[in-house]
Design a protein around this motif. Structure first.
Motif, PDB file in Angstrom:
ATOM      1  N   VAL A   2       0.842  -1.188   0.000  1.00 33.05           N
ATOM      2  CA  VAL A   2       0.000   0.000   0.000  1.00 33.05           C
ATOM      3  C   VAL A   2       0.881   1.243   0.000  1.00 33.05           C
ATOM      4  O   VAL A   2       1.892   1.298   0.697  1.00 33.05           O
ATOM      5  N   GLU A   3       0.496   2.235  -0.792  1.00 38.47           N
ATOM      6  CA  GLU A   3       1.183   3.526  -0.784  1.00 38.47           C
ATOM      7  C   GLU A   3       0.509   4.413   0.261  1.00 38.47           C
ATOM      8  O   GLU A   3      -0.707   4.591   0.235  1.00 38.47           O
ATOM      9  N   MET A   4       1.301   4.939   1.176  1.00 38.11           N
ATOM     10  CA  MET A   4       0.796   5.850   2.210  1.00 38.11           C
ATOM     11  C   MET A   4       1.940   6.755   2.591  1.00 38.11           C
ATOM     12  O   MET A   4       3.046   6.282   2.869  1.00 38.11           O
ATOM     13  N   ALA A  12      -1.975   8.011  11.511  1.00 37.59           N
ATOM     14  CA  ALA A  12      -2.623   6.750  11.890  1.00 37.59           C
ATOM     15  C   ALA A  12      -2.103   6.254  13.236  1.00 37.59           C
ATOM     16  O   ALA A  12      -2.877   5.789  14.082  1.00 37.59           O
ATOM     17  N   VAL A  13      -0.792   6.371  13.465  1.00 35.27           N
ATOM     18  CA  VAL A  13      -0.217   5.971  14.749  1.00 35.27           C
ATOM     19  C   VAL A  13      -0.753   6.872  15.864  1.00 35.27           C
ATOM     20  O   VAL A  13      -1.157   6.394  16.930  1.00 35.27           O
ATOM     21  N   GLY A  14      -0.789   8.170  15.622  1.00 33.48           N
ATOM     22  CA  GLY A  14      -1.312   9.107  16.615  1.00 33.48           C
ATOM     23  C   GLY A  14      -2.767   8.836  16.953  1.00 33.48           C
ATOM     24  O   GLY A  14      -3.167   8.883  18.121  1.00 33.48           O
ATOM     25  N   GLU A  15      -3.565   8.546  15.936  1.00 29.07           N
ATOM     26  CA  GLU A  15      -4.976   8.250  16.168  1.00 29.07           C
ATOM     27  C   GLU A  15      -5.146   6.951  16.953  1.00 29.07           C
ATOM     28  O   GLU A  15      -6.047   6.842  17.790  1.00 29.07           O
ATOM     29  N   ALA A  16      -4.279   5.972  16.696  1.00 31.02           N
ATOM     30  CA  ALA A  16      -4.331   4.727  17.469  1.00 31.02           C
ATOM     31  C   ALA A  16      -4.002   4.997  18.932  1.00 31.02           C
ATOM     32  O   ALA A  16      -4.658   4.465  19.837  1.00 31.02           O
ATOM     33  N   LEU A  81       1.846  -5.721   4.364  1.00 24.43           N
ATOM     34  CA  LEU A  81       0.837  -6.667   4.834  1.00 24.43           C
ATOM     35  C   LEU A  81      -0.571  -6.323   4.346  1.00 24.43           C
ATOM     36  O   LEU A  81      -1.393  -7.207   4.105  1.00 24.43           O
ATOM     37  N   CYS A  82      -0.837  -5.044   4.154  1.00 30.74           N
ATOM     38  CA  CYS A  82      -2.212  -4.573   3.964  1.00 30.74           C
ATOM     39  C   CYS A  82      -2.612  -4.429   2.506  1.00 30.74           C
ATOM     40  O   CYS A  82      -1.779  -4.252   1.635  1.00 30.74           O
ATOM     41  N   ARG A  83      -3.936  -4.466   2.286  1.00 29.01           N
ATOM     42  CA  ARG A  83      -4.474  -4.394   0.922  1.00 29.01           C
ATOM     43  C   ARG A  83      -4.916  -2.988   0.528  1.00 29.01           C
ATOM     44  O   ARG A  83      -5.043  -2.683  -0.650  1.00 29.01           O
ATOM     45  N   ASP A  84      -5.200  -2.130   1.536  1.00 37.14           N
ATOM     46  CA  ASP A  84      -5.598  -0.756   1.239  1.00 37.14           C
ATOM     47  C   ASP A  84      -5.366   0.108   2.483  1.00 37.14           C
ATOM     48  O   ASP A  84      -4.971  -0.397   3.537  1.00 37.14           O
ATOM     49  N   GLU A  85      -5.598   1.410   2.331  1.00 40.89           N
ATOM     50  CA  GLU A  85      -5.308   2.342   3.421  1.00 40.89           C
ATOM     51  C   GLU A  85      -6.149   2.063   4.669  1.00 40.89           C
ATOM     52  O   GLU A  85      -5.657   2.170   5.787  1.00 40.89           O
ATOM     53  N   ALA A  86      -7.401   1.683   4.492  1.00 39.72           N
ATOM     54  CA  ALA A  86      -8.259   1.363   5.645  1.00 39.72           C
ATOM     55  C   ALA A  86      -7.694   0.172   6.415  1.00 39.72           C
ATOM     56  O   ALA A  86      -7.727   0.157   7.649  1.00 39.72           O
ATOM     57  N   HIS A  87      -7.166  -0.797   5.685  1.00 36.08           N
ATOM     58  CA  HIS A  87      -6.554  -1.961   6.332  1.00 36.08           C
ATOM     59  C   HIS A  87      -5.297  -1.545   7.099  1.00 36.08           C
ATOM     60  O   HIS A  87      -5.038  -2.037   8.201  1.00 36.08           O
ATOM     61  N   VAL A  88      -4.507  -0.630   6.519  1.00 31.93           N
ATOM     62  CA  VAL A  88      -3.319  -0.118   7.211  1.00 31.93           C
ATOM     63  C   VAL A  88      -3.727   0.521   8.542  1.00 31.93           C
ATOM     64  O   VAL A  88      -3.136   0.246   9.587  1.00 31.93           O
ATOM     65  N   ILE A  89      -4.740   1.367   8.495  1.00 31.44           N
ATOM     66  CA  ILE A  89      -5.187   2.058   9.712  1.00 31.44           C
ATOM     67  C   ILE A  89      -5.624   1.052  10.770  1.00 31.44           C
ATOM     68  O   ILE A  89      -5.282   1.187  11.949  1.00 31.44           O
ATOM     69  N   ASP A  90      -6.333   0.003  10.351  1.00 29.81           N
ATOM     70  CA  ASP A  90      -6.772  -1.034  11.287  1.00 29.81           C
ATOM     71  C   ASP A  90      -5.584  -1.790  11.871  1.00 29.81           C
ATOM     72  O   ASP A  90      -5.504  -2.014  13.088  1.00 29.81           O
ATOM     73  N   GLU A  91      -4.637  -2.178  11.029  1.00 32.32           N
ATOM     74  CA  GLU A  91      -3.463  -2.927  11.504  1.00 32.32           C
ATOM     75  C   GLU A  91      -2.554  -2.054  12.377  1.00 32.32           C
ATOM     76  O   GLU A  91      -1.957  -2.547  13.333  1.00 32.32           O
TER      77      GLU A  91
END
Length: 117
Positions: A2-4, A12-16, A81-91
């Motif tokens: 995934v490109e991010m 994403a880390v801060g929000e987690a 590992l992830c398939r899209d940006e939403a998956h990255v945020i979840d992981e």
């Protein structure tokens, strides 16, 4: 992979981290959260790492001149590992909570039971 952007990954880390309940977050002291592109070569698939003395193992004399504990989140393995940006945020959320759980003394087995692994 995934490109991010690095900035979006940091958000994403801060929000987690913001998802940690206030009563638990107030107990987190002397901990630095780092983002690195890659884990150590001997563990290329590692997503995150807690290094330090868990809260449950600290004695009354802990902290005198102690360096901060560290939680390191590894960007590239998560993006791979992830398939899209939403998956990255979840992981990222799962990985951050997993490593914070280690700070609180939770084992991998307990973290799996909680869904943070």
């Amino acid at each position: 992979m995934v490109e991010m952007s690095e900035a979006d990954f940091e958000i994403a880390v801060g929000e987690a981290l913001d998802l940690i309940p206030a009563e638990l977050a107030s107990l987190i002291d002397n901990v630095v959260v780092l983002i690195e592109p890659f884990p150590p070569a001997e563990t290329p698939d590692l997503l995150g790492l807690y290094e330090g003395v868990p809260l449950t193992e600290r004695g009354s004399d802990w902290g005198m001149g102690t360096l901060p504990d560290t939680i390191t989140i590894y960007r590239n393995p998560l993006l791979k590992l992830c398939r899209d940006e939403a998956h990255v945020i979840d992981e990222v959320r799962i990985t951050v909570l997993h490593e914070v759980g280690h700070f609180f003394g939770l084992t991998d087995e307990r973290l799996h039971e909680l869904g943070w692994a």
